[in-house]
Design a protein around this motif. Structure first.
Motif, PDB file in Angstrom:
ATOM      1  N   VAL A   1      32.621   8.775   6.435  1.00 19.72           N
ATOM      2  CA  VAL A   1      32.948   9.340   5.116  1.00 19.72           C
ATOM      3  C   VAL A   1      32.202  10.660   4.920  1.00 19.72           C
ATOM      4  CG1 VAL A   1      32.787   8.958   2.609  1.00 19.72           C
ATOM      5  CG2 VAL A   1      33.440   7.062   4.108  1.00 19.72           C
ATOM      6  N   ALA A   2      30.925  10.672   5.313  1.00 13.41           N
ATOM      7  CA  ALA A   2      30.100  11.882   5.156  1.00 13.41           C
ATOM      8  C   ALA A   2      30.675  13.052   5.964  1.00 13.41           C
ATOM      9  CB  ALA A   2      28.664  11.592   5.587  1.00 13.41           C
ATOM     10  N   VAL A   3      31.122  12.748   7.172  1.00 15.05           N
ATOM     11  CA  VAL A   3      31.710  13.791   8.022  1.00 15.05           C
ATOM     12  C   VAL A   3      32.959  14.361   7.348  1.00 15.05           C
ATOM     13  CG1 VAL A   3      32.913  14.211  10.218  1.00 15.05           C
ATOM     14  CG2 VAL A   3      30.757  12.937  10.196  1.00 15.05           C
ATOM     15  N   LYS A   4      33.814  13.445   6.856  1.00 15.92           N
ATOM     16  CA  LYS A   4      35.051  13.873   6.195  1.00 15.92           C
ATOM     17  C   LYS A   4      34.762  14.743   4.977  1.00 15.92           C
ATOM     18  CE  LYS A   4      37.733   9.877   7.195  1.00 15.92           C
ATOM     19  NZ  LYS A   4      38.099   8.611   6.561  1.00 15.92           N
ATOM     20  N   MET A   5      33.688  14.402   4.245  1.00 14.93           N
ATOM     21  CA  MET A   5      33.351  15.143   3.034  1.00 14.93           C
ATOM     22  C   MET A   5      32.472  16.352   3.333  1.00 14.93           C
ATOM     23  SD  MET A   5      32.538  11.982   0.448  1.00 14.93           S
ATOM     24  CE  MET A   5      32.317  12.978  -1.038  1.00 14.93           C
TER      25      MET A   5
ATOM     26  N   HIS B   1      35.250   1.869   0.962  1.00  8.32           N
ATOM     27  CA  HIS B   1      34.914   0.508   1.382  1.00  8.32           C
ATOM     28  C   HIS B   1      36.156  -0.403   1.288  1.00  8.32           C
ATOM     29  CE1 HIS B   1      33.428  -3.559   0.143  1.00  8.32           C
ATOM     30  NE2 HIS B   1      32.619  -3.399   1.161  1.00  8.32           N
ATOM     31  N   ASN B   2      36.854  -0.345   0.145  1.00 10.93           N
ATOM     32  CA  ASN B   2      38.055  -1.164  -0.007  1.00 10.93           C
ATOM     33  C   ASN B   2      39.187  -0.702   0.921  1.00 10.93           C
ATOM     34  OD1 ASN B   2      36.594  -2.430  -1.948  1.00 10.93           O
ATOM     35  ND2 ASN B   2      37.997  -2.010  -3.637  1.00 10.93           N
ATOM     36  N   HIS B   3      39.265   0.606   1.156  1.00 13.11           N
ATOM     37  CA  HIS B   3      40.299   1.098   2.082  1.00 13.11           C
ATOM     38  C   HIS B   3      40.068   0.558   3.485  1.00 13.11           C
ATOM     39  CE1 HIS B   3      41.141   4.777  -0.687  1.00 13.11           C
ATOM     40  NE2 HIS B   3      41.662   3.650  -1.127  1.00 13.11           N
TER      41      HIS B   3
ATOM     42  N   LYS C   1      28.797   6.981  -3.327  1.00 15.34           N
ATOM     43  CA  LYS C   1      29.736   6.551  -4.376  1.00 15.34           C
ATOM     44  C   LYS C   1      31.164   6.505  -3.846  1.00 15.34           C
ATOM     45  CE  LYS C   1      27.330   7.563  -8.604  1.00 15.34           C
ATOM     46  NZ  LYS C   1      27.157   8.332  -9.798  1.00 15.34           N
ATOM     47  N   LYS C   2      31.517   7.534  -3.093  1.00 15.61           N
ATOM     48  CA  LYS C   2      32.860   7.590  -2.498  1.00 15.61           C
ATOM     49  C   LYS C   2      33.067   6.357  -1.603  1.00 15.61           C
ATOM     50  CE  LYS C   2      36.602   9.976  -1.063  1.00 15.61           C
ATOM     51  NZ  LYS C   2      37.720  10.240  -1.955  1.00 15.61           N
ATOM     52  N   TYR C   3      32.033   6.015  -0.854  1.00 12.45           N
ATOM     53  CA  TYR C   3      32.148   4.869   0.044  1.00 12.45           C
ATOM     54  C   TYR C   3      32.304   3.565  -0.742  1.00 12.45           C
ATOM     55  CZ  TYR C   3      31.217   1.203   3.386  1.00 12.45           C
ATOM     56  OH  TYR C   3      31.327   0.055   4.127  1.00 12.45           O
TER      57      TYR C   3
END
Lengths: 71, 157
Positions: B61-65, B83-85, B76-78
């Motif tokens: 997620v961090a890499v994507k953002m 997380h649910n995705h 927060k995004k995670y």
């Protein structure tokens, strides 16, 4: 891996159930899920039974748990 | 709230799972519980060591953002979205788990409809769940809260 291991209820006495995890047993409260019965597969969180899992799903999950070590 | 505290609150329900799985001891869980309740800050490398699967996903997620792993935005995004995705997409071991399981493991946001001692009823969509207030004691009926497994985690204004 954030997936709980299901155990099987083998005994219920008052508010406490004995839950079997592949031979290892733990005691958990049924206070939050009064409708559980012997033979049910359940998830325990913080010593409370939180969720009943359909047998087929539970058996599949147990099989996976036995094959993996990822946490 | 510091990122370490935020991470630990959401991961706390999983720590119970780690005990069941034998990756951490009951004593370690108790230490984690005290840290959550008393808002203590755990070391980042220890958290990454205790929850490797979460961090593997958080790093993605961090890499994507294009942001730091330990930024609040990434965490927060995670926890509130990705997380649910991951669970829905049945990433990794999630693939082998059924619907009831996946639902239990998702983070959901709902409304408190009942409170009795340290036990809450939380309604979201057409579902209702019973959760503990152990790590979120200051809640009342009508509050909007997130839940993860058997715990209420965060209160939203």
């Amino acid at each position: 891996m954030c997936l709980a291991i299901p155990g099987k209820i083998t005994k219920i006495e008052k508010d406490l159930a004995t839950v079997d995890y592949d031979g290892e047993t733990r005691v958990a409260s049924i206070a939050l899920k009064k409708d559980v019965k012997i033979g049910d597969y359940v998830i325990v969180n913080a010593k409370f039974i939180m969720q009943i899992i359909p047998e087929e799903e539970a058996k599949k999950a147990i099989k996976v748990w036995n094959l993996t070590d990822e946490a | 709230m510091k990122p370490e505290q935020y991470f630990l609150k959401y991961s706390f329900p999983c720590a119970h799972v780690l005990v069941e799985h034998g990756s951490i001891t009951e004593e370690k869980l108790e230490e984690i519980r005290q840290n959550v309740i008393y808002d203590k800050i755990m070391k980042r490398d220890e958290l990454e060591f205790l929850f490797p699967a979460a961090f593997r996903r958080i790093r993605d997620v961090a890499v994507k953002m294009n942001k730091d792993v330990w930024s609040m935005e990434v965490l927060k995004k995670y926890f509130l979205e990705e997380h649910n995705h991951y669970i829905e997409q049945q990433e990794g071991n999630y693939a082998s788990f059924g619907k009831t399981f996946r639902e239990f493991c998702k983070v959901n946001i709902g409304k408190v409809t009942a409170k009795e001692a340290d036990i809450l009823t939380v309604r979201y969509g057409d579902k209702e769940r019973i959760v503990l207030t152990e790590i979120l004691p200051d809640v009342k009926i009508g509050d909007k809260v997130s839940i993860h497994q058997g715990f209420a985690v965060e209160k939203f204004e």
